[in-house]
Motif scaffolding. Sequence first.
Motif, PDB file in Angstrom:
ATOM      1  N   LYS A 108       0.835  -1.200   0.000  1.00 47.37           N
ATOM      2  CA  LYS A 108       0.000   0.000   0.000  1.00 47.37           C
ATOM      3  C   LYS A 108       0.871   1.253   0.000  1.00 47.37           C
ATOM      4  CE  LYS A 108      -3.782  -2.196   2.451  1.00 47.37           C
ATOM      5  NZ  LYS A 108      -4.710  -2.117   3.574  1.00 47.37           N
ATOM      6  N   ASP A 109       0.336   2.330  -0.560  1.00 46.51           N
ATOM      7  CA  ASP A 109       0.960   3.639  -0.426  1.00 46.51           C
ATOM      8  C   ASP A 109       0.603   4.137   0.971  1.00 46.51           C
ATOM      9  OD1 ASP A 109       1.998   4.044  -3.132  1.00 46.51           O
ATOM     10  OD2 ASP A 109      -0.103   4.123  -3.732  1.00 46.51           O
ATOM     11  N   VAL A 110       1.606   4.622   1.709  1.00 52.93           N
ATOM     12  CA  VAL A 110       1.374   5.056   3.086  1.00 52.93           C
ATOM     13  C   VAL A 110       1.964   6.451   3.290  1.00 52.93           C
ATOM     14  CG1 VAL A 110       1.640   4.501   5.532  1.00 52.93           C
ATOM     15  CG2 VAL A 110       1.529   2.641   3.848  1.00 52.93           C
ATOM     16  N   LEU A 111       1.096   7.404   3.603  1.00 52.26           N
ATOM     17  CA  LEU A 111       1.522   8.758   3.936  1.00 52.26           C
ATOM     18  C   LEU A 111       1.572   8.857   5.453  1.00 52.26           C
ATOM     19  CD1 LEU A 111       2.192  11.681   2.971  1.00 52.26           C
ATOM     20  CD2 LEU A 111      -0.237  12.198   3.326  1.00 52.26           C
ATOM     21  N   VAL A 112       2.733   9.276   5.980  1.00 53.10           N
ATOM     22  CA  VAL A 112       2.910   9.365   7.427  1.00 53.10           C
ATOM     23  C   VAL A 112       3.244  10.794   7.822  1.00 53.10           C
ATOM     24  CG1 VAL A 112       4.181   8.525   9.439  1.00 53.10           C
ATOM     25  CG2 VAL A 112       3.757   6.980   7.515  1.00 53.10           C
ATOM     26  N   GLU A 113       2.527  11.280   8.823  1.00 54.37           N
ATOM     27  CA  GLU A 113       2.859  12.556   9.443  1.00 54.37           C
ATOM     28  C   GLU A 113       3.632  12.254  10.719  1.00 54.37           C
ATOM     29  OE1 GLU A 113       0.970  16.285  11.950  1.00 54.37           O
ATOM     30  OE2 GLU A 113      -0.288  14.563  11.462  1.00 54.37           O
ATOM     31  N   PHE A 114       4.840  12.798  10.818  1.00 54.88           N
ATOM     32  CA  PHE A 114       5.631  12.709  12.041  1.00 54.88           C
ATOM     33  C   PHE A 114       5.423  14.030  12.768  1.00 54.88           C
ATOM     34  CE2 PHE A 114       7.511   9.910   8.961  1.00 54.88           C
ATOM     35  CZ  PHE A 114       7.661   8.744   9.684  1.00 54.88           C
ATOM     36  N   TYR A 115       4.906  13.951  13.983  1.00 54.22           N
ATOM     37  CA  TYR A 115       4.522  15.163  14.700  1.00 54.22           C
ATOM     38  C   TYR A 115       5.046  15.149  16.128  1.00 54.22           C
ATOM     39  CZ  TYR A 115       0.994  12.460  17.207  1.00 54.22           C
ATOM     40  OH  TYR A 115       0.369  11.535  17.998  1.00 54.22           O
ATOM     41  N   ALA A 116       4.964  16.311  16.752  1.00 55.34           N
ATOM     42  CA  ALA A 116       5.251  16.462  18.176  1.00 55.34           C
ATOM     43  C   ALA A 116       3.990  17.049  18.812  1.00 55.34           C
ATOM     44  CB  ALA A 116       6.430  17.390  18.386  1.00 55.34           C
ATOM     45  N   ASP A 162       7.784   0.718  -3.811  1.00 54.60           N
ATOM     46  CA  ASP A 162       9.188   0.990  -3.450  1.00 54.60           C
ATOM     47  C   ASP A 162       9.243   1.548  -2.035  1.00 54.60           C
ATOM     48  OD1 ASP A 162      11.862   1.557  -3.233  1.00 54.60           O
ATOM     49  OD2 ASP A 162      11.882   3.116  -4.760  1.00 54.60           O
ATOM     50  N   LYS A 163       9.363   0.666  -1.079  1.00 56.83           N
ATOM     51  CA  LYS A 163       9.392   1.074   0.324  1.00 56.83           C
ATOM     52  C   LYS A 163      10.788   1.538   0.765  1.00 56.83           C
ATOM     53  CE  LYS A 163       5.088  -0.102   1.124  1.00 56.83           C
ATOM     54  NZ  LYS A 163       4.074   0.601   1.865  1.00 56.83           N
ATOM     55  N   SER A 164      11.781   1.414  -0.116  1.00 58.23           N
ATOM     56  CA  SER A 164      13.163   1.741   0.269  1.00 58.23           C
ATOM     57  C   SER A 164      13.463   3.232   0.281  1.00 58.23           C
ATOM     58  CB  SER A 164      14.142   1.035  -0.661  1.00 58.23           C
ATOM     59  OG  SER A 164      14.044   1.579  -1.972  1.00 58.23           O
ATOM     60  N   ALA A 165      12.676   4.030  -0.419  1.00 60.11           N
ATOM     61  CA  ALA A 165      12.997   5.453  -0.549  1.00 60.11           C
ATOM     62  C   ALA A 165      11.749   6.320  -0.368  1.00 60.11           C
ATOM     63  CB  ALA A 165      13.628   5.715  -1.913  1.00 60.11           C
ATOM     64  N   PRO A 166      11.417   6.682   0.885  1.00 61.82           N
ATOM     65  CA  PRO A 166      10.235   7.522   1.083  1.00 61.82           C
ATOM     66  C   PRO A 166      10.415   8.887   0.428  1.00 61.82           C
ATOM     67  CG  PRO A 166      11.498   7.370   3.109  1.00 61.82           C
ATOM     68  CD  PRO A 166      12.122   6.412   2.130  1.00 61.82           C
ATOM     69  N   ILE A 167       9.296   9.461   0.013  1.00 61.94           N
ATOM     70  CA  ILE A 167       9.310  10.773  -0.641  1.00 61.94           C
ATOM     71  C   ILE A 167       8.846  11.819   0.366  1.00 61.94           C
ATOM     72  CG2 ILE A 167       8.345  12.149  -2.520  1.00 61.94           C
ATOM     73  CD1 ILE A 167       7.748   9.482  -3.948  1.00 61.94           C
ATOM     74  N   ASP A 168       9.642  12.867   0.529  1.00 60.23           N
ATOM     75  CA  ASP A 168       9.266  13.957   1.421  1.00 60.23           C
ATOM     76  C   ASP A 168       8.182  14.799   0.776  1.00 60.23           C
ATOM     77  OD1 ASP A 168      11.085  13.290   3.435  1.00 60.23           O
ATOM     78  OD2 ASP A 168      12.688  14.459   2.508  1.00 60.23           O
ATOM     79  N   PHE A 169       7.132  15.062   1.514  1.00 54.79           N
ATOM     80  CA  PHE A 169       6.034  15.897   1.042  1.00 54.79           C
ATOM     81  C   PHE A 169       6.515  17.336   0.937  1.00 54.79           C
ATOM     82  CE2 PHE A 169       2.501  18.771   2.009  1.00 54.79           C
ATOM     83  CZ  PHE A 169       1.616  18.422   1.006  1.00 54.79           C
ATOM     84  N   ASP A 170       6.190  17.976  -0.193  1.00 57.04           N
ATOM     85  CA  ASP A 170       6.641  19.349  -0.400  1.00 57.04           C
ATOM     86  C   ASP A 170       5.529  20.253  -0.918  1.00 57.04           C
ATOM     87  OD1 ASP A 170       6.362  18.318  -2.928  1.00 57.04           O
ATOM     88  OD2 ASP A 170       8.389  18.791  -3.589  1.00 57.04           O
ATOM     89  N   TRP A 202      -1.123  16.199  -4.400  1.00 51.17           N
ATOM     90  CA  TRP A 202       0.254  15.704  -4.320  1.00 51.17           C
ATOM     91  C   TRP A 202       0.262  14.177  -4.273  1.00 51.17           C
ATOM     92  CZ3 TRP A 202       3.315  12.848  -1.020  1.00 51.17           C
ATOM     93  CH2 TRP A 202       4.690  12.951  -1.198  1.00 51.17           C
ATOM     94  N   LEU A 203      -0.616  13.607  -3.439  1.00 49.66           N
ATOM     95  CA  LEU A 203      -0.707  12.147  -3.336  1.00 49.66           C
ATOM     96  C   LEU A 203      -1.085  11.518  -4.670  1.00 49.66           C
ATOM     97  CD1 LEU A 203      -2.487  11.462   0.066  1.00 49.66           C
ATOM     98  CD2 LEU A 203      -0.239  10.630  -0.644  1.00 49.66           C
ATOM     99  N   SER A 204      -2.024  12.132  -5.376  1.00 49.94           N
ATOM    100  CA  SER A 204      -2.486  11.547  -6.637  1.00 49.94           C
ATOM    101  C   SER A 204      -1.379  11.523  -7.689  1.00 49.94           C
ATOM    102  CB  SER A 204      -3.718  12.286  -7.159  1.00 49.94           C
ATOM    103  OG  SER A 204      -3.374  13.572  -7.618  1.00 49.94           O
ATOM    104  N   THR A 205      -0.400  12.387  -7.570  1.00 49.79           N
ATOM    105  CA  THR A 205       0.702  12.394  -8.540  1.00 49.79           C
ATOM    106  C   THR A 205       1.912  11.589  -8.069  1.00 49.79           C
ATOM    107  OG1 THR A 205       1.607  14.467  -7.673  1.00 49.79           O
ATOM    108  CG2 THR A 205       0.035  14.628  -9.484  1.00 49.79           C
ATOM    109  N   HIS A 206       2.008  11.291  -6.772  1.00 53.53           N
ATOM    110  CA  HIS A 206       3.180  10.590  -6.258  1.00 53.53           C
ATOM    111  C   HIS A 206       2.919   9.138  -5.831  1.00 53.53           C
ATOM    112  CE1 HIS A 206       4.608  14.745  -6.001  1.00 53.53           C
ATOM    113  NE2 HIS A 206       5.805  14.224  -6.094  1.00 53.53           N
ATOM    114  N   ALA A 207       1.675   8.787  -5.589  1.00 55.96           N
ATOM    115  CA  ALA A 207       1.359   7.422  -5.141  1.00 55.96           C
ATOM    116  C   ALA A 207       1.637   6.416  -6.254  1.00 55.96           C
ATOM    117  CB  ALA A 207      -0.108   7.344  -4.714  1.00 55.96           C
ATOM    118  N   ALA A 208       2.041   5.221  -5.857  1.00 54.64           N
ATOM    119  CA  ALA A 208       2.325   4.162  -6.833  1.00 54.64           C
ATOM    120  C   ALA A 208       1.035   3.674  -7.484  1.00 54.64           C
ATOM    121  CB  ALA A 208       3.037   2.998  -6.151  1.00 54.64           C
TER     122      ALA A 208
END
Length: 162
Positions: free
Chosen positions: A52-60, A116-124, A135-141
Amino acid sequence: DPKNVKSFIKKALAGKLSPTLKSEEPVPEDTAGPVKVLKGKSFADIVLNNTKDVLVEFYAPWCGHCKNLEPIYNELGEAVKDLPNLVIAKMDATANEHELVDVSGFPTLKLWKGDDKSAPIDFDGGRDEASILEWLSTHAAKTFKVPEGDDDDDEEEEHDEL
Protein backbone atom coordinates in the motif's frame (compact mmCIF):
# COMPACT_ATOMS: atom_id res chain seq x y z
CA ASP A 1 32.67 -4.58 34.22
CA PRO A 2 35.61 -4.60 31.76
CA LYS A 3 34.52 -7.95 30.28
CA ASN A 4 31.09 -6.54 29.29
CA VAL A 5 32.68 -3.42 27.79
CA LYS A 6 35.08 -5.55 25.75
CA SER A 7 32.18 -7.73 24.54
CA PHE A 8 30.16 -4.63 23.63
CA ILE A 9 33.02 -3.11 21.64
CA LYS A 10 33.62 -6.40 19.85
CA LYS A 11 29.92 -6.62 18.85
CA ALA A 12 29.90 -2.96 17.77
CA LEU A 13 32.94 -3.40 15.54
CA ALA A 14 31.40 -6.52 14.02
CA GLY A 15 28.14 -4.66 13.29
CA LYS A 16 26.14 -6.99 15.50
CA LEU A 17 24.48 -4.40 17.71
CA SER A 18 20.96 -3.17 17.09
CA PRO A 19 19.84 0.26 18.25
CA THR A 20 17.54 0.76 21.19
CA LEU A 21 14.64 2.81 19.83
CA LYS A 22 11.74 4.49 21.62
CA SER A 23 8.30 2.97 21.14
CA GLU A 24 4.98 3.22 22.87
CA GLU A 25 3.06 -0.05 23.02
CA PRO A 26 0.67 -0.55 20.08
CA VAL A 27 -3.01 -1.00 20.96
CA PRO A 28 -5.91 -2.13 18.73
CA GLU A 29 -7.46 1.35 18.75
CA ASP A 30 -4.39 2.63 16.84
CA THR A 31 -5.71 1.22 13.57
CA ALA A 32 -9.45 1.69 14.16
CA GLY A 33 -9.85 5.18 12.69
CA PRO A 34 -9.27 6.70 9.25
CA VAL A 35 -5.85 8.01 10.37
CA LYS A 36 -3.78 5.11 11.63
CA VAL A 37 -1.63 5.77 14.71
CA LEU A 38 1.87 4.35 14.37
CA LYS A 39 4.15 3.32 17.18
CA GLY A 40 7.80 2.39 16.76
CA LYS A 41 6.90 -1.30 17.15
CA SER A 42 4.01 -1.18 14.64
CA PHE A 43 5.73 0.98 12.01
CA ALA A 44 7.09 -1.87 9.87
CA ASP A 45 3.79 -3.77 9.76
CA ILE A 46 1.68 -0.77 8.78
CA VAL A 47 4.13 1.10 6.56
CA LEU A 48 6.72 -1.31 5.14
CA ASN A 49 5.40 -4.86 5.10
CA ASN A 50 2.70 -4.38 2.47
CA THR A 51 2.15 -2.97 -1.02
CA LYS A 52 0.00 0.00 0.00
CA ASP A 53 0.96 3.64 -0.43
CA VAL A 54 1.37 5.06 3.09
CA LEU A 55 1.52 8.76 3.94
CA VAL A 56 2.91 9.37 7.43
CA GLU A 57 2.86 12.56 9.44
CA PHE A 58 5.63 12.71 12.04
CA TYR A 59 4.52 15.16 14.70
CA ALA A 60 5.25 16.46 18.18
CA PRO A 61 2.29 16.96 20.53
CA TRP A 62 3.59 20.39 21.60
CA CYS A 63 4.16 21.68 18.03
CA GLY A 64 1.86 24.55 16.97
CA HIS A 65 2.17 23.76 13.24
CA CYS A 66 1.28 20.12 14.01
CA LYS A 67 -1.79 21.22 15.96
CA ASN A 68 -2.87 23.38 13.00
CA LEU A 69 -2.40 20.46 10.59
CA GLU A 70 -4.28 17.92 12.74
CA PRO A 71 -7.88 18.74 11.67
CA ILE A 72 -6.81 18.95 8.01
CA TYR A 73 -4.98 15.62 8.28
CA ASN A 74 -8.02 14.03 9.96
CA GLU A 75 -10.25 15.30 7.11
CA LEU A 76 -7.78 13.82 4.62
CA GLY A 77 -7.97 10.45 6.37
CA GLU A 78 -11.74 10.58 6.32
CA ALA A 79 -11.79 11.52 2.62
CA VAL A 80 -9.65 8.53 1.53
CA LYS A 81 -10.63 5.93 4.14
CA ASP A 82 -12.37 3.77 1.53
CA LEU A 83 -9.38 3.62 -0.84
CA PRO A 84 -7.95 0.13 -0.32
CA ASN A 85 -4.37 0.92 -1.41
CA LEU A 86 -3.82 4.17 0.47
CA VAL A 87 -3.12 4.53 4.19
CA ILE A 88 -3.00 7.82 6.06
CA ALA A 89 -1.00 7.50 9.28
CA LYS A 90 0.67 9.58 11.95
CA MET A 91 3.37 8.99 14.54
CA ASP A 92 4.33 10.95 17.64
CA ALA A 93 8.02 11.25 16.83
CA THR A 94 8.84 12.42 20.35
CA ALA A 95 7.77 9.06 21.81
CA ASN A 96 8.44 6.66 18.90
CA GLU A 97 11.31 5.97 16.54
CA HIS A 98 12.11 3.68 13.64
CA GLU A 99 15.60 3.04 12.35
CA LEU A 100 14.65 3.97 8.76
CA VAL A 101 13.18 7.36 9.69
CA ASP A 102 15.11 10.57 10.23
CA VAL A 103 12.98 13.57 11.15
CA SER A 104 14.52 16.95 11.86
CA GLY A 105 11.40 19.15 12.13
CA PHE A 106 7.70 18.97 12.80
CA PRO A 107 5.42 18.23 11.15
CA THR A 108 7.18 16.11 8.55
CA LEU A 109 5.15 14.16 6.00
CA LYS A 110 6.66 11.26 4.06
CA LEU A 111 5.15 8.89 1.51
CA TRP A 112 6.20 5.26 1.28
CA LYS A 113 5.12 4.12 -2.16
CA GLY A 114 3.54 0.70 -2.43
CA ASP A 115 6.01 -0.41 -5.11
CA ASP A 116 9.19 0.99 -3.45
CA LYS A 117 9.39 1.07 0.32
CA SER A 118 13.16 1.74 0.27
CA ALA A 119 13.00 5.45 -0.55
CA PRO A 120 10.24 7.52 1.08
CA ILE A 121 9.31 10.77 -0.64
CA ASP A 122 9.27 13.96 1.42
CA PHE A 123 6.03 15.90 1.04
CA ASP A 124 6.64 19.35 -0.40
CA GLY A 125 3.16 20.66 -1.11
CA GLY A 126 0.63 22.95 0.54
CA ARG A 127 -0.76 22.14 3.97
CA ASP A 128 -4.44 21.96 3.00
CA GLU A 129 -6.51 18.88 2.17
CA ALA A 130 -6.84 19.63 -1.55
CA SER A 131 -3.08 20.20 -1.97
CA ILE A 132 -2.19 17.03 -0.08
CA LEU A 133 -4.68 14.99 -2.14
CA GLU A 134 -3.34 16.44 -5.38
CA TRP A 135 0.25 15.70 -4.32
CA LEU A 136 -0.71 12.15 -3.34
CA SER A 137 -2.49 11.55 -6.64
CA THR A 138 0.70 12.39 -8.54
CA HIS A 139 3.18 10.59 -6.26
CA ALA A 140 1.36 7.42 -5.14
CA ALA A 141 2.32 4.16 -6.83
CA LYS A 142 -1.30 3.13 -7.22
CA THR A 143 -3.49 5.60 -9.06
CA PHE A 144 -6.69 6.73 -7.44
CA LYS A 145 -9.42 9.21 -8.14
CA VAL A 146 -9.36 12.18 -5.81
CA PRO A 147 -12.57 11.89 -3.79
CA GLU A 148 -15.14 14.59 -4.41
CA GLY A 149 -15.87 16.86 -1.45
CA ASP A 150 -19.24 17.26 0.19
CA ASP A 151 -19.69 20.80 -1.09
CA ASP A 152 -23.33 21.73 -1.44
CA ASP A 153 -22.38 24.73 -3.58
CA ASP A 154 -22.54 22.68 -6.78
CA GLU A 155 -26.08 21.48 -6.21
CA GLU A 156 -28.98 23.54 -7.38
CA GLU A 157 -31.45 24.36 -4.69
CA GLU A 158 -35.12 23.78 -5.35
CA HIS A 159 -37.32 26.85 -5.06
CA ASP A 160 -41.06 27.06 -4.94
CA GLU A 161 -42.46 29.36 -7.56
CA LEU A 162 -44.54 32.19 -6.21
